[in-house]
Design an enzyme around this catalytic site. Sequence first.
Site, PDB file in Angstrom:
ATOM      1  CE  LYS A  31      -2.646  -1.174   3.565  1.00 54.36           C
ATOM      2  NZ  LYS A  31      -2.300  -2.605   4.046  1.00 54.36           N
ATOM      3  NE  ARG A 108      -5.344  -0.866   8.380  1.00 54.76           N
ATOM      4  CZ  ARG A 108      -3.936  -0.984   8.882  1.00 54.76           C
ATOM      5  NH1 ARG A 108      -3.659  -1.595   9.905  1.00 54.76           N
ATOM      6  NH2 ARG A 108      -3.086  -0.039   8.277  1.00 54.76           N
ATOM      7  NE  ARG A 144       6.998  -3.586   6.125  1.00 55.07           N
ATOM      8  CZ  ARG A 144       5.779  -3.422   6.140  1.00 55.07           C
ATOM      9  NH1 ARG A 144       4.961  -3.167   4.889  1.00 55.07           N
ATOM     10  NH2 ARG A 144       4.979  -3.304   7.243  1.00 55.07           N
ATOM     11  NE  ARG A 176       5.729  -0.432  10.324  1.00 61.12           N
ATOM     12  CZ  ARG A 176       4.400  -0.629   9.751  1.00 61.12           C
ATOM     13  NH1 ARG A 176       4.010  -0.258   8.507  1.00 61.12           N
ATOM     14  NH2 ARG A 176       3.362  -1.263  10.332  1.00 61.12           N
ATOM     15  NE  ARG A 187       1.026  -4.972  10.944  1.00 59.11           N
ATOM     16  CZ  ARG A 187       2.418  -4.972  10.835  1.00 59.11           C
ATOM     17  NH1 ARG A 187       3.415  -5.229  11.649  1.00 59.11           N
ATOM     18  NH2 ARG A 187       2.981  -4.559   9.640  1.00 59.11           N
TER      19      ARG A 187
HETATM   20  P1  ADP Z   1       0.267  -2.208   8.683  1.00 58.64           P
HETATM   21  O1  ADP Z   1      -0.600  -1.938   7.312  1.00 58.64           O
HETATM   22  O2  ADP Z   1       1.682  -2.893   8.293  1.00 58.64           O
HETATM   23  O3  ADP Z   1      -0.363  -2.743   9.673  1.00 58.64           O
HETATM   24  P2  ADP Z   1       0.089   0.586   9.271  1.00 58.64           P
HETATM   25  O4  ADP Z   1       1.239   1.560   9.348  1.00 58.64           O
HETATM   26  O5  ADP Z   1      -0.871   0.856   8.388  1.00 58.64           O
HETATM   27  O6  ADP Z   1       0.681  -0.770   9.268  1.00 58.64           O
HETATM   28  O7  ADP Z   1      -0.536   0.574  10.727  1.00 58.64           O
HETATM   29  C1  ADP Z   1       0.296   0.644  12.187  1.00 58.64           C
HETATM   30  C2  ADP Z   1      -0.692   0.345  12.991  1.00 58.64           C
HETATM   31  O8  ADP Z   1      -1.555   1.289  13.418  1.00 58.64           O
HETATM   32  C3  ADP Z   1      -1.666  -0.842  12.996  1.00 58.64           C
HETATM   33  O9  ADP Z   1      -1.014  -2.225  13.483  1.00 58.64           O
HETATM   34  C4  ADP Z   1      -2.908  -0.479  13.902  1.00 58.64           C
HETATM   35  O10 ADP Z   1      -2.441  -0.570  15.287  1.00 58.64           O
HETATM   36  C5  ADP Z   1      -2.825   1.154  13.562  1.00 58.64           C
HETATM   37  N1  ADP Z   1      -3.895   1.368  12.693  1.00 58.64           N
HETATM   38  C6  ADP Z   1      -3.406   1.973  11.291  1.00 58.64           C
HETATM   39  N2  ADP Z   1      -4.719   2.077  10.822  1.00 58.64           N
HETATM   40  C7  ADP Z   1      -5.798   1.809  11.466  1.00 58.64           C
HETATM   41  C8  ADP Z   1      -6.936   1.876  11.143  1.00 58.64           C
HETATM   42  N3  ADP Z   1      -7.549   2.088  10.104  1.00 58.64           N
HETATM   43  N4  ADP Z   1      -7.843   1.307  12.415  1.00 58.64           N
HETATM   44  C9  ADP Z   1      -7.501   1.119  13.274  1.00 58.64           C
HETATM   45  N5  ADP Z   1      -6.118   1.004  13.652  1.00 58.64           N
HETATM   46  C10 ADP Z   1      -5.329   1.304  12.678  1.00 58.64           C
END
Ligand code: ADP
Length: 265
Positions: A31, A108, A144, A176, A187
């Site tokens: 993404k 999400r 990564r 990360r 996740r």
């Molecule tokens: P990834 O796509 O690898 O899970 P992100 O950088 O998108 O990582 O998100 C990191 C963290 O932020 C997630 O594991 C979650 O805890 C939180 N997060 C991100 N987007 C959302 C969302 N739309 N709703 C709830 N929590 C979120």
Amino acid sequence: MENRLWKNLEKLKDAVRGKKILLFGPPGSGKGNRSRDLEALGLVHVSSGIALRATVKDDPESELSKNARSYMERGELVPDEIIVPIIMNHLNQEKCQKNGFVLDGFPRTKAQAEALFSKIKIDLALYLDVPRKFLIFGIIEGNRRVCVECATGYSDFDLPHIEGICDKCGGKLVRRADDQVETIENRLKLYDEQTKPFLPYIKTQTTLEILPITVSDKEKINEERLKTLKNHVYWVETDEGGKARMLNLEGMRERLYNLLAERFQ
Ligand code: ADP
């Protein structure tokens, strides 16, 4: 896929100006990198992960930050009450309304999706289709690393020109903290349980297109657009148990731009 459907970048930029695009896919499906490609066309990148990390970094001692951090560290979803207002504030900014945006990592949950679609008309949702087997492998074995400044992702399959430094902005590349096997598995599980099930709902709200990362055996493609590891073209097991070759960053950009040209030009 070999034929370039878009004539030139300026024309494609004109065609996508003001468009509101949603990226949908599991962790590790690219993404961030697809967002970079869309940003290069002038869309504003709105990432829930980046927005959350920025909120926590700007005011680490606030109740909201402490609360959000505790979920993020475990790889769990931050509650809707926290994330929905943060994202909606971003999307309502004039620059997003004027230039259009690419939304990455949100919604999400079904509740997030309803909050979004009730307020904003999305022009296109892209589902990033990456074989399951590759998701964890790609993040862990592919090592990564992401840019601390612009969040562009690299791996041993998509190496930066200079190790440790972002090609795009010169920022530092880091692993990360939540890129650990258990956290990624968590996740992915959350994605299966909470996010993937509302894909049919998204289809009722906007146009949904699939953007696969693999090339089927029959499809002719330029060798340089295929992922290589140690100079070998990378093969991956598909979800159906077959095998397929993987596109690299440039190949995916071409595929994405072709899709946009077909839809908007
Ligand atoms: P990834 O796509 O690898 O899970 P992100 O950088 O998108 O990582 O998100 C990191 C963290 O932020 C997630 O594991 C979650 O805890 C939180 N997060 C991100 N987007 C959302 C969302 N739309 N709703 C709830 N929590 C979120």
